[in-house]
Scaffold this motif. Structure first.
Motif, PDB file in Angstrom:
ATOM      1  N   ARG A 125      35.888  43.625  33.943  1.00 35.11           N
ATOM      2  CA  ARG A 125      36.308  42.423  33.212  1.00 35.11           C
ATOM      3  C   ARG A 125      37.085  42.847  31.962  1.00 35.11           C
ATOM      4  O   ARG A 125      36.680  43.769  31.245  1.00 35.11           O
ATOM      5  CB  ARG A 125      35.094  41.581  32.819  1.00 35.11           C
ATOM      6  CG  ARG A 125      34.392  40.971  34.022  1.00 35.11           C
ATOM      7  CD  ARG A 125      33.216  40.100  33.635  1.00 35.11           C
ATOM      8  NE  ARG A 125      32.578  39.513  34.808  1.00 35.11           N
ATOM      9  CZ  ARG A 125      31.531  38.712  34.766  1.00 35.11           C
ATOM     10  NH1 ARG A 125      30.986  38.382  33.580  1.00 35.11           N
ATOM     11  NH2 ARG A 125      31.006  38.217  35.877  1.00 35.11           N
ATOM     12  N   MET A 126      38.180  42.108  31.703  1.00 38.45           N
ATOM     13  CA  MET A 126      39.073  42.447  30.593  1.00 38.45           C
ATOM     14  C   MET A 126      39.085  41.305  29.580  1.00 38.45           C
ATOM     15  O   MET A 126      38.895  40.150  29.955  1.00 38.45           O
ATOM     16  CB  MET A 126      40.489  42.676  31.129  1.00 38.45           C
ATOM     17  CG  MET A 126      40.563  43.706  32.244  1.00 38.45           C
ATOM     18  SD  MET A 126      42.191  43.781  33.026  1.00 38.45           S
ATOM     19  CE  MET A 126      42.295  42.164  33.811  1.00 38.45           C
ATOM     20  N   PRO A 127      39.332  41.585  28.291  1.00 39.59           N
ATOM     21  CA  PRO A 127      39.375  40.514  27.288  1.00 39.59           C
ATOM     22  C   PRO A 127      40.433  39.469  27.645  1.00 39.59           C
ATOM     23  O   PRO A 127      41.513  39.802  28.137  1.00 39.59           O
ATOM     24  CB  PRO A 127      39.747  41.242  25.994  1.00 39.59           C
ATOM     25  CG  PRO A 127      39.402  42.664  26.229  1.00 39.59           C
ATOM     26  CD  PRO A 127      39.580  42.913  27.701  1.00 39.59           C
ATOM     27  N   LEU A 128      40.100  38.205  27.370  1.00 39.82           N
ATOM     28  CA  LEU A 128      41.028  37.115  27.673  1.00 39.82           C
ATOM     29  C   LEU A 128      42.205  37.106  26.715  1.00 39.82           C
ATOM     30  O   LEU A 128      43.356  36.929  27.110  1.00 39.82           O
ATOM     31  CB  LEU A 128      40.289  35.774  27.612  1.00 39.82           C
ATOM     32  CG  LEU A 128      41.131  34.510  27.791  1.00 39.82           C
ATOM     33  CD1 LEU A 128      41.807  34.489  29.154  1.00 39.82           C
ATOM     34  CD2 LEU A 128      40.264  33.264  27.611  1.00 39.82           C
ATOM     35  N   GLN A 129      41.932  37.315  25.427  1.00 36.83           N
ATOM     36  CA  GLN A 129      42.983  37.210  24.412  1.00 36.83           C
ATOM     37  C   GLN A 129      43.645  38.567  24.160  1.00 36.83           C
ATOM     38  O   GLN A 129      42.967  39.565  23.971  1.00 36.83           O
ATOM     39  CB  GLN A 129      42.389  36.689  23.095  1.00 36.83           C
ATOM     40  CG  GLN A 129      41.744  35.316  23.200  1.00 36.83           C
ATOM     41  CD  GLN A 129      42.715  34.220  23.581  1.00 36.83           C
ATOM     42  OE1 GLN A 129      43.909  34.335  23.327  1.00 36.83           O
ATOM     43  NE2 GLN A 129      42.218  33.151  24.189  1.00 36.83           N
ATOM     44  N   SER A 130      44.966  38.599  24.192  1.00 42.33           N
ATOM     45  CA  SER A 130      45.772  39.784  23.854  1.00 42.33           C
ATOM     46  C   SER A 130      45.245  41.056  24.508  1.00 42.33           C
ATOM     47  O   SER A 130      44.933  42.034  23.832  1.00 42.33           O
ATOM     48  CB  SER A 130      45.815  39.968  22.328  1.00 42.33           C
ATOM     49  OG  SER A 130      46.273  38.806  21.701  1.00 42.33           O
ATOM     50  N   PRO A 131      45.119  41.064  25.821  1.00 45.19           N
ATOM     51  CA  PRO A 131      44.518  42.237  26.456  1.00 45.19           C
ATOM     52  C   PRO A 131      45.473  43.422  26.531  1.00 45.19           C
ATOM     53  O   PRO A 131      46.688  43.267  26.692  1.00 45.19           O
ATOM     54  CB  PRO A 131      44.202  41.728  27.860  1.00 45.19           C
ATOM     55  CG  PRO A 131      45.244  40.685  28.110  1.00 45.19           C
ATOM     56  CD  PRO A 131      45.520  40.039  26.783  1.00 45.19           C
ATOM     57  N   ASP A 132      44.910  44.628  26.392  1.00 49.70           N
ATOM     58  CA  ASP A 132      45.624  45.858  26.716  1.00 49.70           C
ATOM     59  C   ASP A 132      45.054  46.321  28.044  1.00 49.70           C
ATOM     60  O   ASP A 132      43.892  46.728  28.138  1.00 49.70           O
ATOM     61  CB  ASP A 132      45.408  46.907  25.621  1.00 49.70           C
ATOM     62  CG  ASP A 132      46.059  48.239  25.983  1.00 49.70           C
ATOM     63  OD1 ASP A 132      46.822  48.289  26.981  1.00 49.70           O
ATOM     64  OD2 ASP A 132      45.814  49.230  25.267  1.00 49.70           O
ATOM     65  N   PHE A 133      45.847  46.235  29.093  1.00 48.29           N
ATOM     66  CA  PHE A 133      45.345  46.534  30.428  1.00 48.29           C
ATOM     67  C   PHE A 133      45.218  48.034  30.690  1.00 48.29           C
ATOM     68  O   PHE A 133      44.571  48.442  31.654  1.00 48.29           O
ATOM     69  CB  PHE A 133      46.275  45.919  31.486  1.00 48.29           C
ATOM     70  CG  PHE A 133      46.406  44.428  31.388  1.00 48.29           C
ATOM     71  CD1 PHE A 133      45.323  43.596  31.643  1.00 48.29           C
ATOM     72  CD2 PHE A 133      47.619  43.839  31.056  1.00 48.29           C
ATOM     73  CE1 PHE A 133      45.437  42.223  31.572  1.00 48.29           C
ATOM     74  CE2 PHE A 133      47.746  42.463  30.973  1.00 48.29           C
ATOM     75  CZ  PHE A 133      46.656  41.648  31.226  1.00 48.29           C
ATOM     76  N   ILE A 148      43.767  47.286  44.207  1.00 47.32           N
ATOM     77  CA  ILE A 148      43.298  46.654  42.971  1.00 47.32           C
ATOM     78  C   ILE A 148      43.572  45.160  43.108  1.00 47.32           C
ATOM     79  O   ILE A 148      44.705  44.756  43.390  1.00 47.32           O
ATOM     80  CB  ILE A 148      44.028  47.207  41.730  1.00 47.32           C
ATOM     81  CG1 ILE A 148      43.702  48.686  41.517  1.00 47.32           C
ATOM     82  CG2 ILE A 148      43.676  46.393  40.487  1.00 47.32           C
ATOM     83  CD1 ILE A 148      44.558  49.337  40.432  1.00 47.32           C
ATOM     84  N   LEU A 149      42.532  44.358  42.913  1.00 45.98           N
ATOM     85  CA  LEU A 149      42.696  42.903  42.890  1.00 45.98           C
ATOM     86  C   LEU A 149      42.769  42.464  41.431  1.00 45.98           C
ATOM     87  O   LEU A 149      41.865  42.747  40.647  1.00 45.98           O
ATOM     88  CB  LEU A 149      41.517  42.198  43.560  1.00 45.98           C
ATOM     89  CG  LEU A 149      41.550  40.680  43.402  1.00 45.98           C
ATOM     90  CD1 LEU A 149      42.317  40.041  44.547  1.00 45.98           C
ATOM     91  CD2 LEU A 149      40.159  40.082  43.320  1.00 45.98           C
ATOM     92  N   ILE A 150      43.826  41.763  41.055  1.00 50.93           N
ATOM     93  CA  ILE A 150      44.028  41.355  39.664  1.00 50.93           C
ATOM     94  C   ILE A 150      43.968  39.838  39.535  1.00 50.93           C
ATOM     95  O   ILE A 150      44.521  39.104  40.360  1.00 50.93           O
ATOM     96  CB  ILE A 150      45.384  41.897  39.113  1.00 50.93           C
ATOM     97  CG1 ILE A 150      45.637  41.429  37.691  1.00 50.93           C
ATOM     98  CG2 ILE A 150      46.542  41.521  40.021  1.00 50.93           C
ATOM     99  CD1 ILE A 150      44.706  41.993  36.672  1.00 50.93           C
ATOM    100  N   PHE A 151      43.248  39.371  38.516  1.00 48.33           N
ATOM    101  CA  PHE A 151      43.323  37.969  38.100  1.00 48.33           C
ATOM    102  C   PHE A 151      43.514  37.927  36.591  1.00 48.33           C
ATOM    103  O   PHE A 151      42.703  38.461  35.827  1.00 48.33           O
ATOM    104  CB  PHE A 151      42.066  37.161  38.440  1.00 48.33           C
ATOM    105  CG  PHE A 151      42.050  35.827  37.733  1.00 48.33           C
ATOM    106  CD1 PHE A 151      42.783  34.771  38.237  1.00 48.33           C
ATOM    107  CD2 PHE A 151      41.376  35.656  36.539  1.00 48.33           C
ATOM    108  CE1 PHE A 151      42.820  33.548  37.560  1.00 48.33           C
ATOM    109  CE2 PHE A 151      41.405  34.442  35.861  1.00 48.33           C
ATOM    110  CZ  PHE A 151      42.131  33.389  36.378  1.00 48.33           C
ATOM    111  N   VAL A 152      44.614  37.323  36.159  1.00 50.25           N
ATOM    112  CA  VAL A 152      44.862  37.054  34.739  1.00 50.25           C
ATOM    113  C   VAL A 152      45.373  35.623  34.632  1.00 50.25           C
ATOM    114  O   VAL A 152      45.912  35.078  35.600  1.00 50.25           O
ATOM    115  CB  VAL A 152      45.890  38.027  34.126  1.00 50.25           C
ATOM    116  CG1 VAL A 152      45.328  39.432  34.036  1.00 50.25           C
ATOM    117  CG2 VAL A 152      47.202  38.028  34.915  1.00 50.25           C
TER     118      VAL A 152
END
Length: 305
Positions: A125-133, A148-152
């Motif tokens: 899980r990645m941060p919603l705001q201003s993420p650095d992927f 890799i399955l991505i959802f943003v």
């Protein structure tokens, strides 16, 4: 028309003003799940119909009997995609999702069906705001999955694709798959060749081959300086259609009568056939598997399943 700036407290305050001061017949919009959830109690208290045109977490319609949805329900998209991905011979997938309601839905519903079909999944899980992927992409690469399955959220896909290429993952042999948000139609033309071949599941593409969609795309481009419509646009278009047809049935009456009138509505949308489930007030629609291809010199999500 109000701009809630994507902040739940602002959405709630504006909704209250619209209900109390402007005495609106219905509320509509809601770009993110927290905005819809913040407004749901107001809709119930005031008996004001609330048409959700974008927010996609599965629980939304359960939060008020006055909510009708014309966008999507994330498990509708991600669950069948998990089954399809397993059928293509992919055994190990890393999911990378934004850390909020729809991301959690993508993670759980895709993982459940993919594992049921024999696959192995690692979840991030990645941060919603201003993420650095970048750090998440590195972890995913180190796991050496088949895909890799991505959802943003809509709008972050181009940033993700840029960082995917910068880390050389486009040449790593790891397939990139996702829900349709990552290749949003209005942003896809500027993503470059790195997006070619990317496979996604979604309920709408500007390339959907139907008379209704061709007319919709042409009219939308004409009204928006050549910009093509995306799934947000069709959610809004169909939301207004549901309100319009409901109000015709009630002769302009709102409240519970309008909600009842929208239950069970069915029509041919630019996305394909769709209806409002009379039991849940949620959307019933087709889900398509698409591949990014070059068509008439531009990148499009071309449906093939």
């Amino acid at each position: 028309l109000k701009d809630d700036t994507g902040v739940a407290d602002v959405t709630r305050r504006m909704a209250q003003e619209l209900i109390v001061n402007d005495k609106v017949t219905a509320l509509a919009g809601f770009g993110l799940t927290p905005l819809a959830l913040a407004t749901a109690p107001l809709a119930t208290q005031a008996k004001t119909p609330m048409v959700v045109m974008a927010a996609a977490t599965s629980i939304i319609t359960e939060r008020s009997p006055f909510i009708v949805r014309t966008s999507q329900v994330v498990p509708q998209i991600a669950a069948p995609f998990g089954t399809w991905v397993a059928q293509q011979g992919m055994k190990r997938v890393v999911t990378m999702v934004s850390d909020f309601g729809p991301g959690h839905d993508v993670e759980s519903s895709f993982s459940e069906t993919f594992k049921a079909a024999g696959g192995q999944v690692e979840n991030m899980r990645m941060p919603l705001q201003s993420p650095d992927f970048s750090p998440f992409l590195q972890r995913a690469a180190d796991a050496k999955p088949d895909a890799i399955l991505i959802f943003v959220p809509s709008g972050q896909g181009s940033t993700f694709m840029k960082q995917f290429v910068e880390r050389g993952l486009d040449k790593s042999g790891i397939r990139l798959i996702g829900t349709g948000d990552v290749t949003d139609d209005d942003l896809l033309p500027n993503m470059g060749d790195a997006a070619l071949g990317l496979v996604t599941a979604q309920h709408y593409s500007a390339a959907h081959d139907s008379p209704e969609n061709k007319a919709f795309v042409e009219a939308f481009k004409k009204a928006n300086n050549g910009m093509r419509p995306n799934f947000m646009a069709v959610g809004g278009y169909d939301g207004i259609h549901a309100l319009y047809e409901g109000l015709k049935k009630t002769n302009g009456q709102g409240g519970e009568a309008l909600v009842e009138a929208m239950k069970g509505l069915s029509w041919m949308s630019p996305r394909g056939p769709m209806s409002i489930d009379p039991a849940t007030r949620d959307i019933i629609q087709n889900v398509y598997i698409r591949r990014v291809e070059r068509k008439d010199g531009e990148l499009y999500n071309v449906e093939f399943v």
